[in-house]
Design an enzyme around this catalytic site. Structure first.
Site, PDB file in Angstrom:
ATOM      1  N   TYR A   1      11.471  48.132  -1.654  1.00 60.88           N
ATOM      2  CA  TYR A   1      10.154  47.799  -2.218  1.00 60.88           C
ATOM      3  C   TYR A   1      10.319  47.087  -3.560  1.00 60.88           C
ATOM      4  O   TYR A   1       9.628  46.113  -3.846  1.00 60.88           O
ATOM      5  CB  TYR A   1       9.297  49.062  -2.389  1.00 60.88           C
ATOM      6  CG  TYR A   1       7.886  48.727  -2.846  1.00 60.88           C
ATOM      7  CD1 TYR A   1       6.888  48.449  -1.920  1.00 60.88           C
ATOM      8  CD2 TYR A   1       7.576  48.639  -4.205  1.00 60.88           C
ATOM      9  CE1 TYR A   1       5.611  48.093  -2.327  1.00 60.88           C
ATOM     10  CE2 TYR A   1       6.303  48.283  -4.623  1.00 60.88           C
ATOM     11  CZ  TYR A   1       5.326  48.023  -3.682  1.00 60.88           C
ATOM     12  OH  TYR A   1       4.072  47.659  -4.090  1.00 60.88           O
TER      13      TYR A   1
ATOM     14  N   PHE B   1      -6.594  18.688  -3.949  1.00 56.94           N
ATOM     15  CA  PHE B   1      -6.226  19.308  -2.676  1.00 56.94           C
ATOM     16  C   PHE B   1      -7.226  20.442  -2.440  1.00 56.94           C
ATOM     17  O   PHE B   1      -7.694  21.073  -3.380  1.00 56.94           O
ATOM     18  CB  PHE B   1      -4.780  19.800  -2.637  1.00 56.94           C
ATOM     19  CG  PHE B   1      -4.464  20.342  -1.274  1.00 56.94           C
ATOM     20  CD1 PHE B   1      -4.352  19.466  -0.199  1.00 56.94           C
ATOM     21  CD2 PHE B   1      -4.376  21.709  -1.037  1.00 56.94           C
ATOM     22  CE1 PHE B   1      -4.156  19.942   1.093  1.00 56.94           C
ATOM     23  CE2 PHE B   1      -4.173  22.188   0.255  1.00 56.94           C
ATOM     24  CZ  PHE B   1      -4.058  21.313   1.324  1.00 56.94           C
ATOM     25  N   THR B   2      -7.527  20.680  -1.173  1.00 61.00           N
ATOM     26  CA  THR B   2      -8.620  21.590  -0.804  1.00 61.00           C
ATOM     27  C   THR B   2      -8.517  22.962  -1.488  1.00 61.00           C
ATOM     28  O   THR B   2      -9.428  23.371  -2.214  1.00 61.00           O
ATOM     29  CB  THR B   2      -8.645  21.759   0.727  1.00 61.00           C
ATOM     30  OG1 THR B   2      -7.337  22.132   1.164  1.00 61.00           O
ATOM     31  CG2 THR B   2      -9.056  20.458   1.412  1.00 61.00           C
TER      32      THR B   2
ATOM     33  N   ASP C   1       2.293  20.698  -8.652  1.00 63.67           N
ATOM     34  CA  ASP C   1       2.206  21.238  -7.294  1.00 63.67           C
ATOM     35  C   ASP C   1       3.461  20.731  -6.604  1.00 63.67           C
ATOM     36  O   ASP C   1       3.554  19.578  -6.187  1.00 63.67           O
ATOM     37  CB  ASP C   1       0.935  20.769  -6.581  1.00 63.67           C
ATOM     38  CG  ASP C   1       0.824  21.378  -5.183  1.00 63.67           C
ATOM     39  OD1 ASP C   1       1.881  21.753  -4.629  1.00 63.67           O
ATOM     40  OD2 ASP C   1      -0.288  21.472  -4.634  1.00 63.67           O
TER      41      ASP C   1
ATOM     42  N   LYS D   1       6.322  24.072   3.307  1.00 62.42           N
ATOM     43  CA  LYS D   1       6.494  22.642   3.591  1.00 62.42           C
ATOM     44  C   LYS D   1       7.948  22.241   3.327  1.00 62.42           C
ATOM     45  O   LYS D   1       8.811  22.527   4.141  1.00 62.42           O
ATOM     46  CB  LYS D   1       5.516  21.818   2.748  1.00 62.42           C
ATOM     47  CG  LYS D   1       4.072  21.842   3.259  1.00 62.42           C
ATOM     48  CD  LYS D   1       3.311  23.065   2.875  1.00 62.42           C
ATOM     49  CE  LYS D   1       1.814  22.910   3.038  1.00 62.42           C
ATOM     50  NZ  LYS D   1       1.119  24.178   2.780  1.00 62.42           N
TER      51      LYS D   1
ATOM     52  N   ARG E   1      -8.882  14.675   7.664  1.00 59.49           N
ATOM     53  CA  ARG E   1      -8.772  14.710   6.203  1.00 59.49           C
ATOM     54  C   ARG E   1      -9.779  13.698   5.655  1.00 59.49           C
ATOM     55  O   ARG E   1      -9.438  12.581   5.320  1.00 59.49           O
ATOM     56  CB  ARG E   1      -7.358  14.348   5.727  1.00 59.49           C
ATOM     57  CG  ARG E   1      -6.285  15.352   6.069  1.00 59.49           C
ATOM     58  CD  ARG E   1      -6.102  16.524   5.130  1.00 59.49           C
ATOM     59  NE  ARG E   1      -7.035  17.606   5.216  1.00 59.49           N
ATOM     60  CZ  ARG E   1      -6.752  18.862   4.889  1.00 59.49           C
ATOM     61  NH1 ARG E   1      -5.550  19.201   4.497  1.00 59.49           N
ATOM     62  NH2 ARG E   1      -7.670  19.800   4.936  1.00 59.49           N
TER      63      ARG E   1
ATOM     64  N   PHE F   1     -13.478  22.936   6.716  1.00 55.68           N
ATOM     65  CA  PHE F   1     -12.718  22.263   7.781  1.00 55.68           C
ATOM     66  C   PHE F   1     -11.940  23.239   8.661  1.00 55.68           C
ATOM     67  O   PHE F   1     -11.686  22.960   9.822  1.00 55.68           O
ATOM     68  CB  PHE F   1     -11.756  21.223   7.181  1.00 55.68           C
ATOM     69  CG  PHE F   1     -10.795  21.808   6.173  1.00 55.68           C
ATOM     70  CD1 PHE F   1     -11.180  21.964   4.850  1.00 55.68           C
ATOM     71  CD2 PHE F   1      -9.524  22.206   6.551  1.00 55.68           C
ATOM     72  CE1 PHE F   1     -10.304  22.512   3.923  1.00 55.68           C
ATOM     73  CE2 PHE F   1      -8.646  22.761   5.628  1.00 55.68           C
ATOM     74  CZ  PHE F   1      -9.044  22.929   4.308  1.00 55.68           C
TER      75      PHE F   1
HETATM   76  O1  PLI Z   1      -1.170  26.595   2.665  1.00 58.28           O
HETATM   77  P1  PLI Z   1      -0.643  27.239   1.400  1.00 58.28           P
HETATM   78  O2  PLI Z   1      -1.522  28.265   0.858  1.00 58.28           O
HETATM   79  O3  PLI Z   1       0.782  27.712   1.533  1.00 58.28           O
HETATM   80  O4  PLI Z   1      -0.534  26.047   0.313  1.00 58.28           O
HETATM   81  C1  PLI Z   1      -1.651  25.382  -0.168  1.00 58.28           C
HETATM   82  C2  PLI Z   1      -1.303  23.960  -0.492  1.00 58.28           C
HETATM   83  C3  PLI Z   1      -1.184  23.603  -1.809  1.00 58.28           C
HETATM   84  N1  PLI Z   1      -0.878  22.329  -2.152  1.00 58.28           N
HETATM   85  C4  PLI Z   1      -0.691  21.358  -1.217  1.00 58.28           C
HETATM   86  C5  PLI Z   1      -0.369  19.991  -1.664  1.00 58.28           C
HETATM   87  C6  PLI Z   1      -0.787  21.663   0.116  1.00 58.28           C
HETATM   88  O5  PLI Z   1      -0.595  20.716   1.018  1.00 58.28           O
HETATM   89  C7  PLI Z   1      -1.122  23.006   0.522  1.00 58.28           C
HETATM   90  C8  PLI Z   1      -1.327  23.355   1.870  1.00 58.28           C
HETATM   91  N2  PLI Z   1      -1.359  22.445   2.792  1.00 58.28           N
HETATM   92  C9  PLI Z   1      -1.615  22.583   4.098  1.00 58.28           C
HETATM   93  C10 PLI Z   1      -1.922  23.890   4.733  1.00 58.28           C
HETATM   94  C11 PLI Z   1      -1.580  21.400   4.910  1.00 58.28           C
HETATM   95  O6  PLI Z   1      -1.744  21.485   6.137  1.00 58.28           O
HETATM   96  O7  PLI Z   1      -1.369  20.315   4.338  1.00 58.28           O
END
Ligand code: PLI
Length: 459
Positions: A74, A126-127, A217, A260, A384, A451
């Site tokens: 933990y 970004f969203t 970011d 990513k 998008r 979305f």
């Molecule tokens: O999906 P998260 O919570 O791990 O990360 C959010 C996020 C933050 N910044 C950027 C530039 C992103 O592209 C992002 C998430 N993007 C998604 C889910 C996408 O499909 O692009």
């Protein structure tokens, strides 16, 4: 004359996942049941999944074996220390707070740094990032270069901040109302477009002058580093690893969706150099994420992430990664399909306004096109555009952003060039029949990040 030399992926395939094909009839039923929203399709009904590059990458054998080293204590898991060391070495930051994914880190950053009425400039929204800024009482202000809003502009650094737009904002609202600039690598919403090293250096100077922090970011910064290596003078002989480190060294901290660049299926982090901010972030972490030495990740996930970061900066990996995106883009351009140029890092974006010029933006051309592509081929893409941008909180109207795009997102190390060829052919077929396509209207519109869960019907 020297003959063209082909490139190939720097890996071979050890395990495969079988794909399922469907009939048009089955797809008609599936997309209707999903309310014409590709997010609501069952993945079992999808043939080639280009919805997102988030959490969809293939891990290496070394990553899978590192999961066996998971220390699920933990507190004080050894995998945390291994990840911390990796972040220090590759991302330059002193302090690490792991989170369950990127938006967990965005939540912590926004709550700690933004006060009611503050302004947060950024190189396009970004969203999830903007929503967290707004929920903390801030106002996002777009200071990206104008070229970013033009899908046909060939400008190589569409991710750059326009420094004079930023200075204008600072002069107007006062530096004390600008806690930080939100600076994203390979800007997602304008086509996966990179910033240049020259831009971040200039930004550092302006921010130093006004005592404003730069929060990166870092989600796709390894890919951004590859573009700098490829296109920016003076960086051709540097490694992606060196360039990534240099980018981070000009910033004060970062939020990261490790799903990513970092080649893992789940995870993220907040990192910074300021000890006081770190302590506060650790404290937020225990409320919303988990103990500060795991933050919502299992020990095994942290170990796979540490290894994924090392693989993500391998020059050969990025060459194949960005090369595959370019291959798809060039195929589409050769067929006369309108896409965002230059080709970005993680995806090719169809220009839905140019693809379906007979539809008004409030008929949701990009949402419509993503649904049509699925119907034609079983290929899943993502909207998008107007739906992702949401409503203006003041007017309540759709934001109608300049860019109305369908994203064909490439998971890392998952699909082959043959899949890219099949994708091109399917898009060409939809393009041939584009005049017959009609738009969509809302049946259900969620309050936040609409979305993801919205439902539509044919107009
Ligand atoms: O999906 P998260 O919570 O791990 O990360 C959010 C996020 C933050 N910044 C950027 C530039 C992103 O592209 C992002 C998430 N993007 C998604 C889910 C996408 O499909 O692009």
């Amino acid at each position: 004359m020297r003959k063209k030399r082909s490139w190939a992926e720097p890996f071979k395939i050890k395990v495969v996942e079988l794909l399922k094909t469907t009939t048009r009839e089955e797809r008609e039923k599936a997309i209707k049941e999903a309310g014409f929203n590709t997010f609501l399709l069952k993945s079992d009904d999808v043939y080639i999944d280009l919805l997102t590059d988030s959490g969809t990458s293939a891990m290496s054998d070394v990553q899978w074996s590192s999961m066996m080293l998971g220390d699920e204590a933990y507190a004080g898991s050894k995998n945390f220390y291994s990840l911390e060391k990796t972040i220090q070495e590759y991302y330059s930051y002193k302090y690490l707070v792991p989170t369950h994914q990127g938006r967990g880190a965005e939540h912590i950053l926004s709550q700690l740094m933004i006060k009611e009425g503050d302004y947060i400039p950024g190189n396009m929204y970004f969203t999830t990032t903007r929503l967290h800024q707004e929920k903390a009482g801030g106002n996002f202000v777009d200071v990206i270069v104008d070229e970013a809003h033009d899908p046909s502009s060939e400008f190589p650094w569409k991710g750059n901040v326009n420094i004079s737009k930023l200075e204008k904002l600072i002069n107007k609202v006062g530096a004390d109302k600008v806690p930080y600039i939100s600076y994203e690598g390979c800007v997602n919403m304008c086509g996966g477009q990179p910033f240049s090293m020259e831009n971040i250096k200039e930004l550092r100077k302006v921010c130093d002058k006004h005592d404003i922090a730069i929060m990166l970011d870092a989600t796709r910064c390894a890919e951004n580093a590859y573009f700098i290596k490829e296109k920016e003078k003076g960086y051709e002989n540097k490694s992606v690893k060196e360039i990534l480190y240099e980018i981070c060294s000009y910033t004060d901290g970062c939020t990261m969706s490790a799903k990513k660049d970092s080649l893992v299926n789940i995870g993220g982090f907040f990192a910074c150099n300021d000890e006081e901010l770190y302590k506060k972030a650790q404290n937020m972490c225990v409320i919303f994420e988990g103990l500060h030495t795991y933050g919502g990740m299992a020990g095994r996930d942290m170990e796979a992430l540490a290894q994924g970061i090392k693989e993500s900066v391998m020059d050969e990996h990025q060459k194949a990664r960005i090369g595959q995106t370019k291959y798809l883009g060039q195929n589409l351009l050769a067929e006369g399909i309108p896409i965002v140029v230059p080709c970005g890092g993680h995806a090719i974006f169809l220009d839905a306004k140019a693809f379906l010029p007979h539809l008004d933006q409030d008929d949701f051309p990009a949402q419509t096109l993503a649904a049509e592509l699925y119907l034609e081929s079983g290929i899943r893409a993502m909207e998008r555009g107007n739906v992702s941008a949401g409503r203006d909180p003041e007017t309540g109207k759709n934001r109608r952003p300049p860019l109305e795009l369908v994203r064909l997102t490439l998971p890392r190390r998952v699909y082959t060039q043959a899949h890219m060829d099949v994708t091109t052919e399917a898009i060409v077929e939809v393009y041939k029949n584009r005049d017959k396509i009609t738009g969509l209207k809302f049946e259900y519109e969620p309050e936040y990040l609409r979305f993801f869960q919205a439902r539509f019907s044919k107009k």
